[in-house]
Write a protein that holds these residues in place. Structure first.
Motif, PDB file in Angstrom:
ATOM      1  N   LYS A  66      82.346 -15.443 -23.797  1.00 13.87           N
ATOM      2  CA  LYS A  66      81.633 -15.419 -25.067  1.00 13.87           C
ATOM      3  C   LYS A  66      81.052 -16.796 -25.406  1.00 13.87           C
ATOM      4  O   LYS A  66      80.024 -16.901 -26.061  1.00 13.87           O
ATOM      5  N   GLU A  67      81.742 -17.852 -24.961  1.00 16.71           N
ATOM      6  CA  GLU A  67      81.297 -19.211 -25.277  1.00 16.71           C
ATOM      7  C   GLU A  67      79.990 -19.537 -24.552  1.00 16.71           C
ATOM      8  O   GLU A  67      79.714 -19.030 -23.475  1.00 16.71           O
ATOM      9  N   ALA A  68      79.204 -20.410 -25.174  1.00 17.57           N
ATOM     10  CA  ALA A  68      77.972 -20.844 -24.537  1.00 17.57           C
ATOM     11  C   ALA A  68      78.274 -21.571 -23.231  1.00 17.57           C
ATOM     12  O   ALA A  68      79.320 -22.218 -23.092  1.00 17.57           O
ATOM     13  N   THR A  69      77.365 -21.448 -22.270  1.00 17.03           N
ATOM     14  CA  THR A  69      77.527 -22.155 -21.001  1.00 17.03           C
ATOM     15  C   THR A  69      77.554 -23.653 -21.273  1.00 17.03           C
ATOM     16  O   THR A  69      76.663 -24.206 -21.920  1.00 17.03           O
ATOM     17  N   SER A  70      78.595 -24.328 -20.778  1.00 16.84           N
ATOM     18  CA  SER A  70      78.741 -25.768 -21.038  1.00 16.84           C
ATOM     19  C   SER A  70      77.872 -26.582 -20.097  1.00 16.84           C
ATOM     20  O   SER A  70      77.428 -26.098 -19.048  1.00 16.84           O
ATOM     21  N   GLN A  71      77.647 -27.829 -20.449  1.00 15.57           N
ATOM     22  CA  GLN A  71      76.879 -28.725 -19.588  1.00 15.57           C
ATOM     23  C   GLN A  71      77.584 -28.952 -18.262  1.00 15.57           C
ATOM     24  O   GLN A  71      76.939 -29.069 -17.211  1.00 15.57           O
ATOM     25  N   ASP A  72      78.916 -28.996 -18.296  1.00 12.36           N
ATOM     26  CA  ASP A  72      79.668 -29.167 -17.048  1.00 12.36           C
ATOM     27  C   ASP A  72      79.486 -27.952 -16.136  1.00 12.36           C
ATOM     28  O   ASP A  72      79.328 -28.096 -14.922  1.00 12.36           O
ATOM     29  N   GLN A  73      79.499 -26.757 -16.731  1.00 13.42           N
ATOM     30  CA  GLN A  73      79.278 -25.542 -15.936  1.00 13.42           C
ATOM     31  C   GLN A  73      77.877 -25.529 -15.346  1.00 13.42           C
ATOM     32  O   GLN A  73      77.678 -25.134 -14.189  1.00 13.42           O
ATOM     33  N   LEU A  74      76.913 -25.985 -16.134  1.00 19.70           N
ATOM     34  CA  LEU A  74      75.545 -26.048 -15.617  1.00 19.70           C
ATOM     35  C   LEU A  74      75.437 -27.036 -14.463  1.00 19.70           C
ATOM     36  O   LEU A  74      74.780 -26.765 -13.455  1.00 19.70           O
ATOM     37  N   LYS A  75      76.091 -28.203 -14.594  1.00 17.37           N
ATOM     38  CA  LYS A  75      76.033 -29.204 -13.525  1.00 17.37           C
ATOM     39  C   LYS A  75      76.607 -28.639 -12.226  1.00 17.37           C
ATOM     40  O   LYS A  75      76.068 -28.876 -11.133  1.00 17.37           O
ATOM     41  N   GLN A  76      77.699 -27.887 -12.352  1.00 19.14           N
ATOM     42  CA  GLN A  76      78.284 -27.268 -11.159  1.00 19.14           C
ATOM     43  C   GLN A  76      77.299 -26.313 -10.496  1.00 19.14           C
ATOM     44  O   GLN A  76      77.202 -26.261  -9.266  1.00 19.14           O
TER      45      GLN A  76
END
Length: 403
Positions: free
Chosen positions: A379-389
């Motif tokens: 449910k949470e927005a995609t984090s910047q760390d997840q995007l970097k991965q």
């Protein structure tokens, strides 16, 4: 249904051609009413005038199925990855049903309520949990008394079967279309076996929608038809493909193309390509013929014009379109008037106007499907760390391909 209107199965049983509408999420995204990414249909409640107008344009173009704008309208998708809406799923679905019915009543059209694949299935939720999501949407369709139901845009036949089993409980006609190609679903189940499973689950109409171009989708439906007939079963067949050329797509379809979703315009089919598609589908024994992402009303008009003899009439929108470009006879320039003939448009090879562009792309090959960690939803927005991965992962894949 309005008094005097024949139902979907009555029409197909009588050998009639049923023409579906087009791709609402892509069409409305281009018009500024849908956000690419979540692809959710809150516009039905936020901007009903936009959805109503698009329904009317498809009706005028020849469609006689108004599909409710309920694609991805399950609560788990509406709340996925930080998507925050001011309307509930029920409110969106009810508004979509009302709009589809309003326009369907302006012509000889039927209303189809649709459910689609869920983030919950990708995240390995149980059959009971996934079916509960479909049931919640279904309650609205029953309340609004849609004419028939469609389980569409399923990458995994298992989830599509679950959807059909829920929809079948209503007693309304059920259609089921998978977003797969000739290679089968994302777990490698063949189109023939997929179709058999769907028919056994209770679907009276089976077929393909989205992810691939028209000819690829027709090929996949042919395989489904062969499977159903070999199993000694009976069904009607439907096809609602992309309006994009996708000869370079792999199993996942156009989502893997680097141009998805904002650079697909050079791949768009012309109206004359749609004539070929309509004829190919009809010759394959498919009588429910429509479109999905990329389809605009003029594409559906081309389908309706190609099959006008079989249907017995032209669509209203043909009042503004000469047969095979005949309207160009009135053009002021003689070289344009010279194009007012069928053989010119049938043999044209459109140029892209982009001298350095390739004719094909290399699809992204991540090779992940249900159960893989990359596809677990939240449910949470995609984090910047997840995007970097993800960015790093993509670079690794491209480096591997280059070597």
């Amino acid at each position: 249904m309005a008094p005097g209107k024949k139902g979907i199965l009555e029409r197909l049983d009588a050998g009639e051609i049923v023409i579906g509408d087009g791709g609402f999420v892509f069409a409305l995204e281009k018009r500024g009413y849908v956000k690419a990414g979540p692809w959710t249909p809150e516009a039905a409640a936020e901007h009903p005038e936009a959805v109503r107008q698009l329904h009317r344009e498809f009706l005028r173009a020849g469609a006689n199925v108004m599909q409710t704008f309920t694609f991805y309208a399950s609560d788990d998708k509406l709340e996925n990855r930080g998507n925050k809406l001011t309307f509930t799923g029920a409110q969106i679905n009810e508004a979509a049903c009302d709009l589809a019915r309003e326009v369907a009543n302006e012509g000889d059209a039927l209303v189809a309520g649709g459910v689609s694949q869920t983030p919950s299935y990708l995240s390995c939720k149980s059959e009971t949990e996934v079916k509960a999501i479909f049931k919640k949407q279904l309650d609205v369709f029953i309340k609004k008394n849609v004419d028939f139901l469609i389980a569409e845009y399923f990458e995994h036949v298992e989830e599509a079967v679950w959807a059909v089993e829920v929809l079948k409980e209503t007693g309304k006609p059920v259609a089921a279309s998978l977003c797969i190609g000739p290679e089968g679903d994302m777990h490698g189940v063949s189109p023939a076996e997929c179709a058999v499973r769907l028919v056994k689950a209770g679907a009276q109409i089976v077929g393909i929608n989205c992810h691939f171009d028209p000819m690829t989708c027709v090929k996949a439906v042919k395989l489904m038809k062969e499977g159903v007939e070999k199993a000694g079963l009976k069904a009607h067949y439907m096809v609602q493909p992309l309006a994009y050329h996708t000869p370079d797509c792999s199993c996942q379809g156009f989502i893997d193309l680097p141009e998805f979703p904002f650079g697909l315009e050079p791949r768009i089919l012309t109206r004359w390509d749609m004539h070929k598609y309509a004829r190919e589908a009809y010759n394959a024994g498919i009588h429910f013929i429509g479109g999905c992402c990329g389809f605009e009303p003029y594409h559906i008009r081309a389908v309706a014009e190609e099959l006008a003899l079989e249907r017995g009439f032209l669509p209203t929108a043909s009042e503004k379109h000469g047969n095979w470009g005949a309207g160009l006879e009135m053009h002021t320039k003689p070289w344009v008037r010279a194009r007012a003939r069928r053989d010119y448009w049938e043999n044209l090879r459109p140029a892209s106007g982009r001298p350095t562009c390739p004719s094909m792309s290399v699809p992204d090959g991540w090779g992940v499907t249900k159960g893989h960690a990359d596809l677990m939803q939240q449910k949470e927005a995609t984090s910047q760390d997840q995007l970097k991965q993800l960015f790093d992962r993509r670079s690794e894949i491209k480096d591997t391909e280059a070597n």
